[in-house]
Write a protein that holds these residues in place. Structure first.
Motif, short mmCIF file in Angstrom:
data_model
loop_
_atom_site.label_atom_id
_atom_site.label_comp_id
_atom_site.label_asym_id
_atom_site.label_seq_id
_atom_site.Cartn_x
_atom_site.Cartn_y
_atom_site.Cartn_z
N ILE A 1 1.80 6.26 -7.02
CA ILE A 1 0.69 7.09 -7.51
C ILE A 1 1.07 8.56 -7.46
O ILE A 1 0.81 9.34 -8.38
CB ILE A 1 -0.58 6.83 -6.67
CG1 ILE A 1 -1.08 5.42 -6.90
CG2 ILE A 1 -1.66 7.82 -7.01
CD1 ILE A 1 -2.08 4.97 -5.88
N ALA A 2 1.72 8.95 -6.36
CA ALA A 2 2.11 10.35 -6.21
C ALA A 2 3.12 10.75 -7.28
O ALA A 2 3.08 11.87 -7.80
CB ALA A 2 2.70 10.59 -4.82
N LEU B 1 -8.19 -1.25 -0.73
CA LEU B 1 -8.12 -0.99 0.70
C LEU B 1 -9.50 -1.05 1.33
O LEU B 1 -9.70 -1.62 2.40
CB LEU B 1 -7.47 0.37 0.96
CG LEU B 1 -7.42 0.80 2.42
CD1 LEU B 1 -6.69 -0.22 3.26
CD2 LEU B 1 -6.75 2.15 2.56
N SER C 1 1.00 10.75 -10.54
CA SER C 1 -0.42 11.09 -10.37
C SER C 1 -1.31 10.21 -11.25
O SER C 1 -2.07 10.67 -12.09
CB SER C 1 -0.70 12.58 -10.61
OG SER C 1 0.07 13.08 -11.64
N ASP C 2 -1.19 8.92 -10.96
CA ASP C 2 -1.83 7.87 -11.74
C ASP C 2 -3.23 7.61 -11.18
O ASP C 2 -3.40 6.90 -10.19
CB ASP C 2 -0.96 6.60 -11.63
CG ASP C 2 -1.48 5.48 -12.51
OD1 ASP C 2 -2.64 5.57 -12.95
OD2 ASP C 2 -0.71 4.54 -12.74
N LYS C 3 -4.25 8.22 -11.78
CA LYS C 3 -5.60 8.12 -11.22
C LYS C 3 -6.17 6.72 -11.31
O LYS C 3 -6.89 6.28 -10.41
CB LYS C 3 -6.54 9.11 -11.92
CG LYS C 3 -6.26 10.52 -11.49
CD LYS C 3 -7.38 11.46 -11.83
CE LYS C 3 -6.98 12.83 -11.32
NZ LYS C 3 -7.66 13.93 -11.89
N VAL D 1 -6.34 0.93 -6.09
CA VAL D 1 -5.82 0.73 -4.73
C VAL D 1 -6.85 1.18 -3.70
O VAL D 1 -6.99 0.58 -2.63
CB VAL D 1 -4.49 1.49 -4.56
CG1 VAL D 1 -4.01 1.41 -3.13
CG2 VAL D 1 -3.45 0.93 -5.48
N TYR D 2 -7.59 2.25 -4.01
CA TYR D 2 -8.65 2.75 -3.13
C TYR D 2 -9.67 1.63 -2.87
O TYR D 2 -10.02 1.33 -1.73
CB TYR D 2 -9.30 3.94 -3.82
CG TYR D 2 -10.28 4.73 -2.99
CD1 TYR D 2 -9.89 5.87 -2.32
CD2 TYR D 2 -11.61 4.35 -2.91
CE1 TYR D 2 -10.78 6.61 -1.58
CE2 TYR D 2 -12.52 5.08 -2.18
CZ TYR D 2 -12.11 6.21 -1.52
OH TYR D 2 -13.01 6.94 -0.79
N LEU E 1 1.17 4.08 -2.84
CA LEU E 1 0.94 5.48 -2.53
C LEU E 1 2.03 6.35 -3.17
O LEU E 1 1.75 7.37 -3.80
CB LEU E 1 0.94 5.65 -1.02
CG LEU E 1 0.20 6.82 -0.43
CD1 LEU E 1 -1.24 6.76 -0.85
CD2 LEU E 1 0.31 6.77 1.07
N LEU F 1 0.82 -1.21 0.00
CA LEU F 1 0.00 0.00 0.00
C LEU F 1 0.85 1.26 0.00
O LEU F 1 0.58 2.21 -0.73
CB LEU F 1 -0.93 0.00 1.20
CG LEU F 1 -2.18 -0.86 1.03
CD1 LEU F 1 -2.97 -0.90 2.32
CD2 LEU F 1 -3.05 -0.33 -0.08
N ASP F 2 1.90 1.27 0.83
CA ASP F 2 2.73 2.47 0.90
C ASP F 2 3.52 2.68 -0.39
O ASP F 2 3.71 3.81 -0.84
CB ASP F 2 3.67 2.38 2.10
CG ASP F 2 2.90 2.53 3.40
OD1 ASP F 2 1.90 3.26 3.39
OD2 ASP F 2 3.27 1.89 4.40
N SER G 1 -3.00 11.69 -3.29
CA SER G 1 -1.79 11.55 -4.09
C SER G 1 -2.13 11.35 -5.56
O SER G 1 -1.35 11.72 -6.43
CB SER G 1 -0.92 10.41 -3.57
OG SER G 1 -1.61 9.20 -3.70
N ALA G 2 -3.31 10.81 -5.84
CA ALA G 2 -3.70 10.66 -7.25
C ALA G 2 -4.17 11.98 -7.84
O ALA G 2 -4.13 12.17 -9.04
CB ALA G 2 -4.79 9.60 -7.37
N GLY H 1 -4.73 4.72 -8.67
CA GLY H 1 -5.30 5.27 -7.43
C GLY H 1 -6.65 4.68 -7.13
O GLY H 1 -6.91 4.26 -6.00
#
Lengths: 249, 215
Positions: free
Chosen positions: A121-122, A137, A125-127, A133-134, A118, A114-115, B200-201, A130
């Protein structure tokens, strides 16, 4: 994610595959042959703390250092290295996540999945990632809560539970050290690792049958959690246990 | 650190009980502390009565207790008096079989919300069952089982609600303090992580938009 956060430091030491965009003299020690230059298009695994910076800055970026780092990233060729998609975000894993988040063995893919996700993705900025993974979780959190809320405050059982759990975790650690070759092996079919450790730790011989089944199930479940989820499980479990202790005292 | 790790972002159940013990309850004193005017002037006997003088609560009620005339005091004082058999505690109006049955009915009829029990219902019920079991009009074992029923119904609803976890907010009307407290580590941590993933996305777009506006 603090500077002194030990988990964060461990996440940052995960290696990711990179490709060099320049020939650089003296950097051969990254390839384990010091003294030689590093060639253009060499593929290397670098720890994230190094790769992240090298993927942002480039040879002729001195004068534009204060500019938005993403502008250079889009140029692609300018940065020292280009990050390649690591195994843990390959299509195979993404598909496994989409199919059934609950039964996925995240710990075998990467203990800090997960980290890592994170940070990845940052970085881009891979939506899409994102969102995946959202959902991952969210689904797994329900499961974690279910397991964490089934509390037994019988202390004898509690102690057995704890020791069985520790045994299983230790065993997992050992077998992880034995073969680091195929971290993705357990995605395919049954995860032999977890079943083996659950059986080996001698669960079921000494505790009652129903408790033993619970114990085996939650042990097997716990072994599939990544490090963040383990912490979440532990805190949730402790909270439910303390409340139950107070209510029934 | 100075504060133990398990207390850093939440209350322990004992601390929740401490908060609840600051509430007022109705009691029937079995002692009289009110002084008659005649007594006050007697002087000749020379005995000086000790008086309650509190810093954190009012002491008027305590210095004016008349046996079997109901009065209101803080729960922690009521429990201390009860321990010495110097009062009996009057159960709150919602802690009766009739009222609890009504609440259970409400809970089962409205599957999408919690019924309006006081914020401290679970703690009050548990404390009174333990310390003042002989003061209830209804049989205590039945009250206990009703409270247990309510708790279980609400727990199922909570489980259903957790499917709605998201990165921004959650509405938990009428959930009591102890119930919130046991869920706090799970909900807060999960939502925090969801928010981190979501942010972050999306940060990048936000920052770029901001920059463009400035230009």
């Amino acid at each position: 994610m603090g500077y002194y956060d030990i988990d964060d430091i461990l996440v940052d030491s995960t290696e990711v595959p990179c490709k060099f965009n320049y020939e650089i003299p003296g950097l051969g020690y990254l390839e384990n042959n010091p003294g030689k230059p590093i060639r253009k298009n060499t593929k290397l695994s670098l720890p994230l703390w190094l790769a992240r910076v090298l993927a942002i800055v480039g040879a002729d970026s001195q004068e534009q250092e204060d500019m938005d780092p993403n502008a250079e990233e889009e140029d692609g060729g300018d940065a020292f290295v280009e990050l390649l998609t690591p195994d843990m975000f390959s299509n195979k894993v993404i598909n496994a996540i989409k199919t059934d988040p609950k039964s996925l063995d995240l710990h075998a893919i990467n203990p800090y999945f997960l980290d890592m996700a994170l940070k990845w993705i940052a970085l881009y900025s891979d939506k899409d990632l994102g969102e995946i993974v959202y959902e991952l979780l969210l689904e797994r959190a329900q499961q974690i809560n279910n397991y964490a809320s089934s509390v037994s405050i019988d202390t004898e059982y509690g102690n057995k539970y704890r020791s069985a759990l520790l045994d299983a975790l230790r065993l997992q650690q050992n077998s992880a050290n034995e073969d680091r070759s195929g971290p993705l092996a357990s995605i395919n079919g049954t995860s032999s690792l977890t079943t083996r450790s659950a059986n080996n730790s001698g669960i079921g011989s000494s505790v009652g049958t129903s408790q033993a089944t619970n114990l085996a199930a939650s042990t097997r479940f716990l072994l599939k959690l990544d490090e963040f989820e383990r912490q979440l499980y532990k805190d949730t479990h402790d909270s439910y246990r303390d409340t139950k202790k107070w209510v029934s005292k | 650190m100075a504060l133990p790790a398990h207390l850093q972002e939440t209350f322990s159940p004992e601390e929740v009980q401490f908060l609840v013990e600051e509430e007022t309850v109705k009691i029937f004193p079995r002692i009289t502390t009110r002084q008659k005017r005649r007594d006050k002037n007697r002087g000749a006997y020379g005995d000086v009565d000790t008086k309650w003088s509190m810093l954190t609560t009012e002491n008027d009620n305590l210095n004016n207790m008349v046996a079997m005339r109901s009065t209101e005091v803080k729960l922690w004082i009521a429990l201390l008096l009860k321990q010495q058999n110097k009062c009996s505690i009057v159960a709150p109006s919602w802690l009766t079989l009739r009222e609890l049955n009504r609440k259970i009915q409400q809970e089962t009829n409205n599957s999408d919300r919690f019924c309006d029990l006081p914020w401290n219902w679970l703690v009050i019920a548990n404390v009174l069952f333990a310390k003042a079991a002989d003061d209830f009009h209804d049989p205590v074992h039945e009250l206990r089982s009703k409270v247990q029923d309510l708790r279980e119904i609400r727990q199922t609803k909570v489980l259903k609600g957790l499917k709605q976890l998201n990165a921004s907010h959650l509405q938990l009307d009428n959930l009591s303090l102890l119930e919130i407290n046991e869920l706090r580590p799970f909900i807060v941590r999960t939502m925090d992580k969801l928010r981190e993933i979501h942010d972050s996305a999306n940060t990048d777009g936000g920052v770029v938009d901001g920059d463009e506006e400035e230009i």
